[in-house]
Design a protein around this motif. Structure first.
Motif, short mmCIF file in Angstrom:
data_model
loop_
_atom_site.label_atom_id
_atom_site.label_comp_id
_atom_site.label_asym_id
_atom_site.label_seq_id
_atom_site.Cartn_x
_atom_site.Cartn_y
_atom_site.Cartn_z
N LEU A 1 -16.47 -7.34 -15.61
CA LEU A 1 -16.64 -7.25 -14.17
C LEU A 1 -15.59 -6.31 -13.59
O LEU A 1 -14.39 -6.50 -13.81
N THR A 2 -16.05 -5.30 -12.86
CA THR A 2 -15.16 -4.27 -12.34
C THR A 2 -15.47 -3.99 -10.88
O THR A 2 -16.62 -3.90 -10.49
N VAL A 3 -14.40 -3.85 -10.07
CA VAL A 3 -14.51 -3.48 -8.66
C VAL A 3 -13.89 -2.10 -8.50
O VAL A 3 -12.76 -1.87 -8.92
N GLU A 4 -14.67 -1.20 -7.88
CA GLU A 4 -14.17 0.14 -7.60
C GLU A 4 -13.83 0.24 -6.12
O GLU A 4 -14.63 -0.15 -5.27
N THR A 5 -12.65 0.77 -5.82
CA THR A 5 -12.23 0.95 -4.44
C THR A 5 -11.81 2.40 -4.21
O THR A 5 -11.48 3.12 -5.15
N PHE A 6 -11.83 2.78 -2.94
CA PHE A 6 -11.57 4.16 -2.55
C PHE A 6 -10.77 4.19 -1.25
O PHE A 6 -10.78 3.23 -0.49
N ASN B 1 -9.89 6.96 2.21
CA ASN B 1 -10.31 8.19 2.88
C ASN B 1 -9.10 8.73 3.64
O ASN B 1 -8.04 8.09 3.65
N PRO B 2 -9.20 9.88 4.29
CA PRO B 2 -8.04 10.45 4.98
C PRO B 2 -7.47 9.58 6.09
O PRO B 2 -6.35 9.80 6.53
N TYR B 3 -8.21 8.57 6.53
CA TYR B 3 -7.78 7.72 7.63
C TYR B 3 -7.40 6.31 7.18
O TYR B 3 -7.23 5.41 7.99
N SER B 4 -7.25 6.12 5.88
CA SER B 4 -6.97 4.79 5.33
C SER B 4 -5.59 4.27 5.67
O SER B 4 -5.34 3.08 5.59
N GLY B 5 -4.68 5.15 6.02
CA GLY B 5 -3.31 4.74 6.26
C GLY B 5 -2.47 4.90 5.01
O GLY B 5 -2.96 5.33 3.96
N ASP B 6 -1.22 4.54 5.12
CA ASP B 6 -0.27 4.71 4.03
C ASP B 6 0.13 3.35 3.48
O ASP B 6 0.62 2.50 4.22
N GLU B 7 -0.08 3.17 2.22
CA GLU B 7 0.23 1.90 1.55
C GLU B 7 1.69 1.48 1.78
O GLU B 7 1.98 0.29 1.90
N SER B 8 2.59 2.43 1.88
CA SER B 8 4.00 2.10 2.06
C SER B 8 4.29 1.42 3.40
O SER B 8 5.33 0.79 3.56
N SER B 9 3.35 1.50 4.35
CA SER B 9 3.51 0.84 5.65
C SER B 9 3.20 -0.66 5.57
O SER B 9 3.43 -1.40 6.51
N GLY B 10 2.62 -1.09 4.44
CA GLY B 10 2.24 -2.49 4.28
C GLY B 10 0.85 -2.78 4.81
O GLY B 10 0.42 -3.93 4.82
N LYS B 11 0.10 -1.73 5.21
CA LYS B 11 -1.27 -1.87 5.70
C LYS B 11 -2.09 -0.71 5.17
O LYS B 11 -1.61 0.42 5.14
N ILE B 12 -3.31 -0.99 4.75
CA ILE B 12 -4.19 0.08 4.27
C ILE B 12 -5.64 -0.37 4.37
O ILE B 12 -5.94 -1.57 4.27
N LYS B 13 -6.53 0.59 4.59
CA LYS B 13 -7.97 0.32 4.58
C LYS B 13 -8.55 0.93 3.31
O LYS B 13 -8.35 2.12 3.04
N LEU B 14 -9.23 0.11 2.53
CA LEU B 14 -9.92 0.58 1.33
C LEU B 14 -11.42 0.46 1.56
O LEU B 14 -11.87 -0.25 2.46
N PHE B 15 -12.18 1.15 0.72
CA PHE B 15 -13.63 1.07 0.76
C PHE B 15 -14.10 0.56 -0.59
O PHE B 15 -13.75 1.13 -1.63
N VAL B 16 -14.86 -0.53 -0.57
CA VAL B 16 -15.33 -1.16 -1.81
C VAL B 16 -16.68 -0.56 -2.17
O VAL B 16 -17.60 -0.52 -1.35
N GLY B 17 -16.77 -0.08 -3.41
CA GLY B 17 -18.00 0.53 -3.89
C GLY B 17 -19.14 -0.47 -4.00
O GLY B 17 -18.94 -1.62 -4.37
N THR B 18 -20.34 0.00 -3.65
CA THR B 18 -21.55 -0.79 -3.80
C THR B 18 -22.74 0.15 -3.93
O THR B 18 -22.74 1.24 -3.35
N ARG B 19 -23.73 -0.26 -4.69
CA ARG B 19 -24.98 0.50 -4.82
C ARG B 19 -26.08 -0.16 -3.98
O ARG B 19 -27.21 0.28 -4.00
N GLY B 20 -25.71 -1.19 -3.24
CA GLY B 20 -26.69 -1.91 -2.43
C GLY B 20 -26.75 -1.46 -0.99
O GLY B 20 -27.50 -2.02 -0.19
N ALA B 21 -25.98 -0.43 -0.64
CA ALA B 21 -25.96 0.07 0.74
C ALA B 21 -25.76 1.58 0.72
O ALA B 21 -25.37 2.15 -0.29
#
Length: 194
Positions: free
Chosen positions: A135-140, A142-162
């Motif tokens: 079982l594998t989850v792929e995340t991504f 984008n240029p607006y995701s924010g910086d992980e070093s700030s302690g906050k970030i937006k990721l995008f979870v891969g799906t083939r259902g949408a």
């Protein structure tokens, strides 16, 4: 055959390009926890990174599809401490439960059964949302995701259902682990399995 291959490549790469996404390290699970203690132990190892925390939410959703009480408890572990509320209702975890808005979202898992498997690599409408193993989850990002070093970030979870990958906002919690702050898009319906 060549046209079919081109068609398949387009189906699976267009969401990445159209959302201007950059892949993160995939998170893989060799097994699914069967107790909340096992889930907590796995969470403390995996949620040291944002992509691991996002994958733990997907894993909790998957568990909910098989065992709603354990799945709800796993989701409680996966969300920020400040997003939880006290509860004495059945299914709570040590007197704590999801907040009301998150509780509503989880109810969508009862309505859209494919959601509990829809974010695993290999799961798609054509195969009845049967994931590839392990079982594998792929995340991504984008240029607006924010910086992980700030302690906050937006990721995008891969799906083939949408038609697009689903965002999840993560924050580093007081214990140093990453948890979901906002994950409502993961509970939006998907294409019906064929």
């Amino acid at each position: 055959m060549k046209q079919r291959l081109i068609y398949l490549l387009l189906i699976f790469t267009v969401p990445i390009f159209s959302q201007n996404l950059t892949p993160r390290t995939p998170t893989t699970f060799s097994s699914v926890p069967s107790t909340i203690e096992e889930f907590r132990a796995l969470h403390s190892q995996t949620a040291a990174t944002p992509e691991g925390a996002a994958a733990m939410v997907v894993l909790a959703m998957n568990i909910y599809g098989k065992d709603p009480i354990l799945g709800n408890q796993a989701l409680v572990v996966s969300v920020l401490t400040k997003n939880r509320s006290r509860s004495n209702k059945p299914g709570n975890l040590d007197g704590i439960d999801l907040g009301n808005s998150d509780k509503y979202l989880v109810g969508q898992l009862d309505k859209y059964k494919m959601l509990s498997n829809g974010y695993w690599k290999g799961a798609e409408p054509a195969n009845g949302y049967t994931p590839s193993l392990p079982l594998t989850v792929e995340t991504f990002t984008n240029p607006y995701s924010g910086d992980e070093s700030s302690g906050k970030i937006k990721l995008f979870v891969g799906t083939r259902g949408a038609s697009s990958f689903r965002p999840i906002t993560l924050e580093k919690d007081s214990d140093g682990l990453w948890r979901s702050k906002e994950f409502s898009s993961l509970f939006v319906g998907m294409q019906v399995a064929k």
